[in-house]
Design an enzyme around this catalytic site. Sequence first.
Site, short mmCIF file in Angstrom:
data_model
loop_
_atom_site.label_atom_id
_atom_site.label_comp_id
_atom_site.label_asym_id
_atom_site.label_seq_id
_atom_site.Cartn_x
_atom_site.Cartn_y
_atom_site.Cartn_z
N HIS A 38 -0.19 11.44 -19.44
CA HIS A 38 -0.85 11.88 -18.21
C HIS A 38 -1.81 12.99 -18.62
CE1 HIS A 38 -1.58 13.54 -14.20
NE2 HIS A 38 -1.26 14.73 -14.70
N CYS A 108 -4.87 8.46 -13.79
CA CYS A 108 -5.23 9.84 -14.11
C CYS A 108 -6.15 9.92 -15.32
CB CYS A 108 -3.97 10.66 -14.35
SG CYS A 108 -2.91 10.00 -15.68
#
EC number: 3.4.-.-
Length: 202
Positions: A38, A108
């Site tokens: 992430h 993301c």
Amino acid sequence: MEPPNLYPVKLYVYDLSKGLARRLSPIMLGKQLEGIWHTSIVVHKDEFYFGSSGISSCPPGGTLLGPPDSVVDVGSTEVTEELFQEYLSSLGESLFRREAYDVFENNCNTFTNEVAQFLTGRKIPSYITDLPSEILSTIMHLFERERESTTGRERERESQADSALSKVPGISWIQDHDLCGNQDNSRDCTTQAPLLILLNLF
């Protein structure tokens, strides 16, 4: 003429698996994955990221994930905070709307890659952006290998069953005829005959 102000741009990288991907991926996927990544962009003293709730921000390291596992220096930008906020608003109404989030196709890392290029002209590391397709291709390969293995086992069992049935007297005649003795290839008769024959052998 004064030189333009430059603002540092950082990429915060988090391993969502907390090290489990590195340890378990060789067993589960048959290949080494260093992490489930992430990422977020840190610029103008805030951390910006994209998820199922849309584009969000917080003080650097202020998410539930805590401090990042690593920080990548993306470069510097001349884009002011005001212009950057306008840019984010346009992204939030187009490419990165809340409902546009997709864990594999628009996530993301897609967001941070887009923003990094806008701010600095540079992409984020490919080992991060390539991860979804790498996982999908590995899973598809495993599925295909399992399907081929299953098909092979089924064919082997069918061959063994055919070989055993062929040794039963009169079996070739029964396979070519329905249960009434008529030569017929209808589904009802040909699918029921082998089952009834096997039951009668016990």
